[in-house]
Scaffold this active site. Sequence first.
Site, PDB file in Angstrom:
ATOM      1  N   GLU A 111       5.129   4.858   9.246  1.00 42.79           N
ATOM      2  CA  GLU A 111       4.173   5.827   8.756  1.00 42.79           C
ATOM      3  C   GLU A 111       2.754   5.279   8.865  1.00 42.79           C
ATOM      4  O   GLU A 111       2.488   4.132   8.512  1.00 42.79           O
ATOM      5  CB  GLU A 111       4.521   6.226   7.327  1.00 42.79           C
ATOM      6  CG  GLU A 111       5.703   7.182   7.351  1.00 42.79           C
ATOM      7  CD  GLU A 111       6.197   7.551   5.966  1.00 42.79           C
ATOM      8  OE1 GLU A 111       6.440   8.737   5.743  1.00 42.79           O
ATOM      9  OE2 GLU A 111       6.327   6.668   5.126  1.00 42.79           O
ATOM     10  N   CYS A 125      -4.786   3.636   8.026  1.00 38.54           N
ATOM     11  CA  CYS A 125      -3.954   2.732   7.259  1.00 38.54           C
ATOM     12  C   CYS A 125      -2.696   2.465   8.084  1.00 38.54           C
ATOM     13  O   CYS A 125      -1.899   3.370   8.303  1.00 38.54           O
ATOM     14  CB  CYS A 125      -3.614   3.418   5.932  1.00 38.54           C
ATOM     15  SG  CYS A 125      -2.587   2.437   4.871  1.00 38.54           S
ATOM     16  N   CYS A 132       9.959  -3.763   3.389  1.00 43.49           N
ATOM     17  CA  CYS A 132       9.243  -4.959   2.926  1.00 43.49           C
ATOM     18  C   CYS A 132      10.260  -5.871   2.244  1.00 43.49           C
ATOM     19  O   CYS A 132      11.193  -5.388   1.603  1.00 43.49           O
ATOM     20  CB  CYS A 132       8.145  -4.554   1.941  1.00 43.49           C
ATOM     21  SG  CYS A 132       7.028  -5.901   1.498  1.00 43.49           S
ATOM     22  N   CYS A 136       7.525  -5.501  -5.163  1.00 41.32           N
ATOM     23  CA  CYS A 136       6.554  -5.183  -6.211  1.00 41.32           C
ATOM     24  C   CYS A 136       7.093  -3.949  -6.939  1.00 41.32           C
ATOM     25  O   CYS A 136       7.483  -2.971  -6.299  1.00 41.32           O
ATOM     26  CB  CYS A 136       5.189  -4.927  -5.593  1.00 41.32           C
ATOM     27  SG  CYS A 136       4.626  -6.360  -4.634  1.00 41.32           S
ATOM     28  N   CYS A 139       5.777  -0.293  -6.338  1.00 41.78           N
ATOM     29  CA  CYS A 139       5.552   0.140  -4.951  1.00 41.78           C
ATOM     30  C   CYS A 139       6.814   0.765  -4.372  1.00 41.78           C
ATOM     31  O   CYS A 139       7.893   0.189  -4.434  1.00 41.78           O
ATOM     32  CB  CYS A 139       5.121  -1.057  -4.106  1.00 41.78           C
ATOM     33  SG  CYS A 139       5.018  -0.686  -2.343  1.00 41.78           S
ATOM     34  N   CYS A 361      -1.371   5.268  -1.073  1.00 45.20           N
ATOM     35  CA  CYS A 361      -0.867   3.904  -1.114  1.00 45.20           C
ATOM     36  C   CYS A 361       0.455   3.816  -1.854  1.00 45.20           C
ATOM     37  O   CYS A 361       0.590   4.374  -2.934  1.00 45.20           O
ATOM     38  CB  CYS A 361      -1.825   3.023  -1.909  1.00 45.20           C
ATOM     39  SG  CYS A 361      -3.154   2.407  -0.982  1.00 45.20           S
TER      40      CYS A 361
HETATM   41  N1  SAH Z   1       1.920  -5.528   1.381  1.00 42.81           N
HETATM   42  C1  SAH Z   1       0.528  -5.536   1.348  1.00 42.81           C
HETATM   43  C2  SAH Z   1      -0.116  -4.339   1.998  1.00 42.81           C
HETATM   44  C3  SAH Z   1       0.512  -2.985   1.779  1.00 42.81           C
HETATM   45  S1  SAH Z   1       0.384  -2.272   0.185  1.00 42.81           S
HETATM   46  C4  SAH Z   1       0.045  -5.679  -0.083  1.00 42.81           C
HETATM   47  O1  SAH Z   1       0.838  -5.595  -0.987  1.00 42.81           O
HETATM   48  O2  SAH Z   1      -1.151  -5.909  -0.248  1.00 42.81           O
HETATM   49  C5  SAH Z   1      -1.271  -1.668   0.084  1.00 42.81           C
HETATM   50  C6  SAH Z   1      -1.801  -1.522  -1.333  1.00 42.81           C
HETATM   51  O3  SAH Z   1      -1.186  -0.433  -2.030  1.00 42.81           O
HETATM   52  C7  SAH Z   1      -1.523  -2.759  -2.181  1.00 42.81           C
HETATM   53  O4  SAH Z   1      -2.652  -3.118  -2.916  1.00 42.81           O
HETATM   54  C8  SAH Z   1      -0.429  -2.262  -3.076  1.00 42.81           C
HETATM   55  O5  SAH Z   1      -0.330  -3.058  -4.217  1.00 42.81           O
HETATM   56  C9  SAH Z   1      -0.835  -0.843  -3.341  1.00 42.81           C
HETATM   57  N2  SAH Z   1       0.221  -0.002  -3.879  1.00 42.81           N
HETATM   58  C10 SAH Z   1       1.549  -0.108  -3.672  1.00 42.81           C
HETATM   59  N3  SAH Z   1       2.211   0.857  -4.348  1.00 42.81           N
HETATM   60  C11 SAH Z   1       1.285   1.603  -4.977  1.00 42.81           C
HETATM   61  C12 SAH Z   1       1.350   2.774  -5.808  1.00 42.81           C
HETATM   62  N4  SAH Z   1       2.510   3.365  -6.064  1.00 42.81           N
HETATM   63  N5  SAH Z   1       0.192   3.273  -6.283  1.00 42.81           N
HETATM   64  C13 SAH Z   1      -0.986   2.707  -5.960  1.00 42.81           C
HETATM   65  N6  SAH Z   1      -1.111   1.611  -5.175  1.00 42.81           N
HETATM   66  C14 SAH Z   1       0.016   1.067  -4.688  1.00 42.81           C
HETATM   67 FE1  SF4 Z   2       5.546  -5.009  -0.084  1.00 44.83          FE
HETATM   68 FE2  SF4 Z   2       4.718  -2.913  -1.520  1.00 44.83          FE
HETATM   69 FE3  SF4 Z   2       4.531  -5.367  -2.544  1.00 44.83          FE
HETATM   70 FE4  SF4 Z   2       2.899  -4.660  -0.541  1.00 44.83          FE
HETATM   71  S1  SF4 Z   2       2.931  -3.767  -2.601  1.00 44.83           S
HETATM   72  S2  SF4 Z   2       4.076  -6.578  -0.731  1.00 44.83           S
HETATM   73  S3  SF4 Z   2       4.286  -3.304   0.643  1.00 44.83           S
HETATM   74  S4  SF4 Z   2       6.435  -4.296  -2.013  1.00 44.83           S
END
Ligand code: SAH
Ligand code: SF4
Length: 383
Positions: A111, A125, A132, A136, A139, A361
């Site tokens: 995506e 983006c 992944c 987190c 996420c 995001c």
């Molecule tokens: N893996 C990398 C890049 C992809 S995530 C990272 O974690 O930085 C891109 C951004 O989106 C990160 O800052 C992540 O913490 C944030 N993000 C992930 N899930 C989210 C959510 N449900 N709402 C808002 N931001 C989110």
């Molecule tokens: Fe992976 Fe989502 Fe954590 Fe970024 S925020 S490292 S995409 S699990």
Amino acid sequence: MSVTLDLTRAAPAVSAPVNLSGLTREGLRQALIEAGVCPPEKAKMRASQVWDWIHHFGVTDFAAMSNVAKDMQAKLAEHFTLARPEIVERQVSKDGTRKWLIRTAPGIEIETVYIPDVGRAGALCVSSQVGCTLNCTFCHTGTQKLVRNLTAAEIVAQVQVARDDLEEWPSPKEDRRLSNIVFMGMGEPLYNLDHVADAIDIISDNEGIALSRRRITVSTSGVVPQLQALGERTQAMLAISLHATNDPLRDVLVPLNKKYDLAQLMAGIRAYPGLSNARRVTFEYVMLKGVNDSPEEARALLDLIKGIPAKVNLIPFNPWPGTDYECSDWKTIERFAAILNKAGYASPIRTPRGRDILAACGQLKSESEKVRASVRRAEQAAA
Ligand code: SAH
Ligand code: SF4
């Protein structure tokens, strides 16, 4: 609902011709020699011509390369491809955000999201992995197992698909719609640094897509041992997904913190090559109601980043089906931002974009799952 991916379908086809879009200049030169397309002494010049067609003009057909002799066009077509991947779905949000679901190989669905009015003109983006390995807890991508790293060609393809759609070939000198790239899609870019670095070399090349490295941002959840290499190899702007100001909470939100804690992370950031007031690090901080959004935490954040040229990006949490987290109230977010602003930090609140098409995001997962589910249903029905 958890979805199990059929990994046997994810293997790239062995006989697939190499897509030249994913090769660096040097890689392209070598590929031309190895395939016998031209003699070694001519390879640099030929690579330069072919490069221009691929990355400046965006052609997908060797026959369009009018300054390349017909027999050489035929040889190129015999060994290589310039085909774009399949676009499974294209969605446009009410706010102009565009999202593509791109299939590069069986089971490999990516995506990519274009957000207008971000950065100088509009930001793309891009994803670096399918799924992944990190989990987190807030996420959506983190709930999807890693399928595999994307190749440089698959990363560059995301930019090409967007530029096809935005009609940005040949590379415009000014008034671009796609002005910035952020590695904030699916996946952890620092676990795929080789391909991410090659892709950045390709898209920043002056005689091609020519996006300045200062307009390319790589976001990481904090893979500390790779920070130095990221800076040295890409000179990209750094974004850190911080989200918490103490180890116990960050251990929960970003479990990678158990491996590289805040002290190690902050030391790694301070040593990031090229950090200066003109090249500040962005701290991303997702606002989770009652979890990390108190005024005390805003002050703790200031203590943590003291002395680092930085801006803070407050991201309202984007909910997804099945999550227990909620987004902080708007007043709470504003109060948090005011504390940072007062201390002199630019701390924009990131307006959620493309929510109606689940393009925000951390929401990049559901569409491909829906598609996979419908493909599965169709396959079952046909069986
Ligand atoms: N893996 C990398 C890049 C992809 S995530 C990272 O974690 O930085 C891109 C951004 O989106 C990160 O800052 C992540 O913490 C944030 N993000 C992930 N899930 C989210 C959510 N449900 N709402 C808002 N931001 C989110
Ligand atoms: Fe992976 Fe989502 Fe954590 Fe970024 S925020 S490292 S995409 S699990």
